[in-house]
Scaffold this motif. Sequence first.
Motif, mmCIF file in Angstrom:
data_model
loop_
_atom_site.group_PDB
_atom_site.id
_atom_site.type_symbol
_atom_site.label_atom_id
_atom_site.label_comp_id
_atom_site.label_asym_id
_atom_site.label_seq_id
_atom_site.Cartn_x
_atom_site.Cartn_y
_atom_site.Cartn_z
ATOM 1 N N ARG A 198 -33.656 -2.267 -22.944
ATOM 2 C CA ARG A 198 -33.538 -0.847 -21.943
ATOM 3 C C ARG A 198 -34.407 0.109 -23.322
ATOM 4 O O ARG A 198 -34.795 0.866 -23.860
ATOM 5 N N ARG A 242 -35.366 3.381 -23.260
ATOM 6 C CA ARG A 242 -35.150 4.510 -22.669
ATOM 7 C C ARG A 242 -33.401 4.390 -22.268
ATOM 8 O O ARG A 242 -32.929 3.434 -22.793
ATOM 9 N N CYS A 243 -33.464 4.806 -21.430
ATOM 10 C CA CYS A 243 -31.521 4.941 -20.745
ATOM 11 C C CYS A 243 -31.186 3.876 -20.369
ATOM 12 O O CYS A 243 -31.472 2.787 -19.784
ATOM 13 N N ASN A 301 -28.993 2.898 -19.227
ATOM 14 C CA ASN A 301 -27.469 3.025 -18.089
ATOM 15 C C ASN A 301 -29.170 2.517 -16.736
ATOM 16 O O ASN A 301 -28.485 1.991 -15.950
ATOM 17 N N CYS A 302 -30.496 2.924 -16.728
ATOM 18 C CA CYS A 302 -31.312 2.912 -15.289
ATOM 19 C C CYS A 302 -31.942 2.228 -16.008
ATOM 20 O O CYS A 302 -32.898 2.617 -15.283
ATOM 21 N N VAL A 305 -34.659 7.943 -24.044
ATOM 22 C CA VAL A 305 -33.999 8.448 -24.803
ATOM 23 C C VAL A 305 -33.537 9.457 -25.688
ATOM 24 O O VAL A 305 -33.333 10.323 -26.187
ATOM 25 N N HIS A 325 -32.067 12.453 -26.969
ATOM 26 C CA HIS A 325 -31.660 13.449 -25.911
ATOM 27 C C HIS A 325 -30.297 13.774 -25.197
ATOM 28 O O HIS A 325 -29.779 13.156 -26.011
ATOM 29 N N THR A 379 -28.678 13.908 -22.167
ATOM 30 C CA THR A 379 -27.739 13.110 -21.235
ATOM 31 C C THR A 379 -29.434 13.189 -20.763
ATOM 32 O O THR A 379 -31.027 13.331 -20.994
ATOM 33 N N CYS A 380 -29.599 11.332 -20.080
ATOM 34 C CA CYS A 380 -30.476 10.940 -19.444
ATOM 35 C C CYS A 380 -31.372 12.046 -17.813
ATOM 36 O O CYS A 380 -30.785 12.730 -17.311
ATOM 37 N N GLU A 398 -26.957 10.347 -17.406
ATOM 38 C CA GLU A 398 -25.821 9.641 -18.004
ATOM 39 C C GLU A 398 -25.649 10.480 -19.299
ATOM 40 O O GLU A 398 -26.845 11.091 -20.075
ATOM 41 N N LEU A 451 -25.516 10.757 -22.873
ATOM 42 C CA LEU A 451 -26.296 10.099 -24.487
ATOM 43 C C LEU A 451 -25.833 10.324 -26.076
ATOM 44 O O LEU A 451 -26.386 10.572 -26.592
ATOM 45 N N TRP A 476 -23.685 2.411 -25.676
ATOM 46 C CA TRP A 476 -23.262 2.758 -24.918
ATOM 47 C C TRP A 476 -22.739 1.221 -23.891
ATOM 48 O O TRP A 476 -21.648 1.823 -23.396
#
Length: 132
Positions: free
Chosen positions: A25, A30-31, A33-34, A39, A47, A49-50, A55, A57, A124
């Motif tokens: 990811r 990309r984030c 987490n999801c 990102v 960023h 936060t996502c 999430e 970051l 992360w």
Amino acid sequence: MTEQIQPHVHVTAEPDRPLKPALLRGWRRRCPNCGEGAVLHSYLKVHDTCAHCGEDLHHHRADDGPAYLTILLVGHLMAPLLLLVFEIYRPAPMVLFSIFAVGCLSLSLYLLPRLKGAIVAFQWARRMHGFG
Ligand SMILES: [Zn+2]
């Protein structure tokens, strides 16, 4: 009467998150987490936060890691390739320089944000630097 003091062991450290999907990811910028929210913005800024899952970051400490890995990869790919092209084709110096200057620059610009996403995802997944 003897009173034994029991040692208190606080297990607060959570286990690592799955590394491989997080790295993939991150590579796709990309984030971790999801896998949906971006990102990075404006090429290399992370960023806070996502935008998709929220999430945090901003804990990342990628620092010079992405640049180091980019130089490592581009150098180890392009240096032998430069020698190979020179030995086989013997192009004019300006032709060789032009092709490899554009090649090195393009590859670096391609790799840098992807490696940054992967490093943020690695931190992360390993819960480093406040990614708790
Ligand atoms: Zn997310």
